[in-house]
Design an enzyme around this catalytic site. Structure first.
Site, mmCIF file in Angstrom:
data_model
loop_
_atom_site.group_PDB
_atom_site.id
_atom_site.type_symbol
_atom_site.label_atom_id
_atom_site.label_comp_id
_atom_site.label_asym_id
_atom_site.label_seq_id
_atom_site.Cartn_x
_atom_site.Cartn_y
_atom_site.Cartn_z
ATOM 1 C CG HIS A 33 -1.916 0.977 1.379
ATOM 2 N ND1 HIS A 33 -1.663 2.256 1.789
ATOM 3 C CD2 HIS A 33 -3.243 0.912 1.135
ATOM 4 C CE1 HIS A 33 -2.791 2.944 1.800
ATOM 5 N NE2 HIS A 33 -3.768 2.149 1.402
ATOM 6 C CG ASP A 58 0.593 -2.613 6.233
ATOM 7 O OD1 ASP A 58 -0.364 -2.727 7.023
ATOM 8 O OD2 ASP A 58 0.522 -1.936 5.184
HETATM 9 N N1 7TS Z 1 -1.696 -0.905 4.569
HETATM 10 C C1 7TS Z 1 -2.628 -1.664 3.957
HETATM 11 C C2 7TS Z 1 -2.284 -3.056 3.534
HETATM 12 C C3 7TS Z 1 -3.908 -1.139 3.751
HETATM 13 O O1 7TS Z 1 -4.821 -1.891 3.147
HETATM 14 C C4 7TS Z 1 -4.194 0.187 4.167
HETATM 15 C C5 7TS Z 1 -5.518 0.834 3.895
HETATM 16 C C6 7TS Z 1 -3.201 0.915 4.821
HETATM 17 C C7 7TS Z 1 -1.950 0.333 4.989
HETATM 18 C C8 7TS Z 1 -3.428 2.290 5.341
HETATM 19 O O2 7TS Z 1 -4.271 2.254 6.448
HETATM 20 P P1 7TS Z 1 -4.770 3.598 7.146
HETATM 21 O O3 7TS Z 1 -5.776 3.138 8.140
HETATM 22 O O4 7TS Z 1 -3.591 4.236 7.761
HETATM 23 O O5 7TS Z 1 -5.354 4.439 6.051
HETATM 24 N N2 7TS Z 1 -6.224 0.266 2.838
HETATM 25 C C9 7TS Z 1 -7.317 0.790 2.234
HETATM 26 C C10 7TS Z 1 -7.947 0.169 1.171
HETATM 27 O O6 7TS Z 1 -7.609 -0.917 0.686
HETATM 28 N N3 7TS Z 1 -8.989 0.928 0.771
HETATM 29 O O7 7TS Z 1 -9.052 2.018 1.553
HETATM 30 C C11 7TS Z 1 -8.000 1.951 2.469
#
Ligand code: 7TS
Length: 418
Positions: free
Chosen positions: A134, A211
């Protein structure tokens, strides 16, 4: 940590239909159709117990933490620290001091990149990540590499099947200071063998970050079993409130890591010239924290353990595999990620239908999907697509909702064919 053992679980096969009733939001119509919420990888819905905990906190206990001597401040502090202890049990950290509360996964990665990375990574050092990260586990490392002169390397993804190519891992670890990788891919549904990978990294003296944004609410995640140095997760993807999350850091590493933000709460003494700071997790939590977030996160972890994370994982995998199988029956569909052993999400493309059009039309039938690059732009480029449509499941979803999805997709295909 006595008193914080997971709550007793319900009988062998939980009543998933009854569990679904814990989520008031699911009980509504969208554009005249029952809501089919299949965007859980973006954020999960919240059970009543979490909503109640938030309400109770603000109705009875709200005050600032670690400062007051009055009753409400003591209660808020106790609740905030109880959440930390609960998270230590949930992720099997050795002590609550290894759990830093953050705004979520993204902030956790940035904290490690800035605080640990700027101290321990220098010119020419390798940072190894995967091609399926991501953006939040890619951009902070790019920024660190630009600042320090470190080199960013990638573990390759093997085409649409979505598995990591680990055949050259040992070789690729040479000269590497940090390996950061996702447990579960948010666009492919791949489950990476993080314990094996971290074991090999450790053998080569490489620091590791996992992650767990897509795994923490979906299966048991045990930091000691995985053997990582850092692990990040977001509360909002695991039935808890938004804007809250955690970073696990192995105690010995946190001790050597300088603070992230400076300000109140994280200091011991301050003069006009300089300051000293606390040890453990508090060193990384400057300013008034999100107390209600911690309280809601605590309730979410209790809720997940009451159902049982092994059971959630099995249910997730069954839904993921059922969806993959049903969708593969649609002629011309392109499916991404592995067929078996996948997480509860499926990315796909229908021939000649843009993912955004597909998601918009599905919404008209009450089905909430996601279309786009899923914050995986480089991976999309590698796969030769701009975007995909994605259905992502949680334990409150049913196979009949997946059947609805398939019917809706058949109609969309017909609409574009006519
Ligand atoms: N890592 C992964 C694997 C993720 O799926 C996401 C968010 C993040 C990091 C970031 O998380 P946050 O809570 O800090 O934003 N993934 C997604 C998605 O797949 N669609 O919207 C957010």
């Amino acid at each position: 940590m006595p008193g914080f053992a997971p709550a007793p679980q319900s009988p062998a096969s939980p009543d998933w239909a009854a569990i679904r009733q814990d989520f008031p939001i699911l009980n509504q119509q969208i554009h005249g159709h029952p809501l089919v919420y299949l965007d859980n990888a973006a954020t999960s819905q919240k059970p009543r117990s979490v909503l109640d905990a938030l309400r109770k906190y603000y109705e009875f206990d709200n005050a600032n933490v670690h400062r007051g001597i009055h009753e409400l401040s003591n209660r808020a502090t106790a609740a905030y620290e109880a959440a930390r202890t609960r998270a230590a049990v949930f992720f099997n950290a050795r002590t609550p001091d290894e759990i830093i509360f953050t705004r979520g996964t993204t902030e956790g990665v940035n904290l490690v990149a800035r605080s640990w990375g700027e101290k321990f990574i220098g010119k020419g050092d390798g940072i190894l990540i995967t091609e399926m990260e991501h953006h939040s586990n890619l951009v902070p490392w790019q920024m660190l590499a630009a600042k320090t002169g470190a080199r960013l390397h990638f573990l390759p993804v093997q085409g649409d099947g979505g598995l990591l190519d680990l055949s050259r891992l040992e070789e690729q670890l040479s000269g590497v200071k940090l390996l950061a990788l996702t447990h579960i891919s948010n666009s492919l549904g791949t489950v990476n063998p993080v314990a094996e990978i971290c074991a090999l990294a450790r053998k080569h003296g490489v620091t590791t970050l996992v992650d767990a944004a897509q795994s923490a609410g979906h299966r048991p995640v045990d930091v000691q079993e995985i053997g990582c140095d850092f692990l990040v997760a977001s509360s909002h993807k695991m039935c808890g409130p938004t804007g809250f999350g955690m970073l696990y850091g192995r105690g010995e590493i946190l001790e050597q890591t300088p603070p992230f933000h400076g300000g109140g709460e994280m200091i011991v003494t301050v003069s006009y010239e300089s300051s000293t700071w606390k040890s453990g997790a508090h060193k990384f939590e400057a300013g008034t924290p999100d107390m209600s977030g911690a309280v809601g996160f605590h309730a979410a972890m209790d809720y997940l353990d009451q159902i049982g994370r092994e059971r959630i994982a099995r249910h997730d995998q069954q839904l993921g595999e059922y969806a993959y199988e049903q969708l593969s029956g649609l002629s011309g569909i392109r499916l991404f990620g592995p067929a078996l052993g996948r997480a509860g999400l499926v990315s796909f493309l229908l021939p000649d239908v843009h993912a955004h059009d597909l998601v918009m039309l599905a919404d008209q039938r009450g089905v909430a999907l996601r279309g786009g690059h899923h914050c995986n732009q480089p991976l999309m480029h590698k796969l030769g697509v701009e975007s995909t449509a994605r259905a992502s499941f949680y334990f409150y979803n049913t196979t009949s909702e997946i059947d609805t999805l398939v019917e809706v997709l058949k109609d969309i295909r017909k609409f574009f064919a006519d």
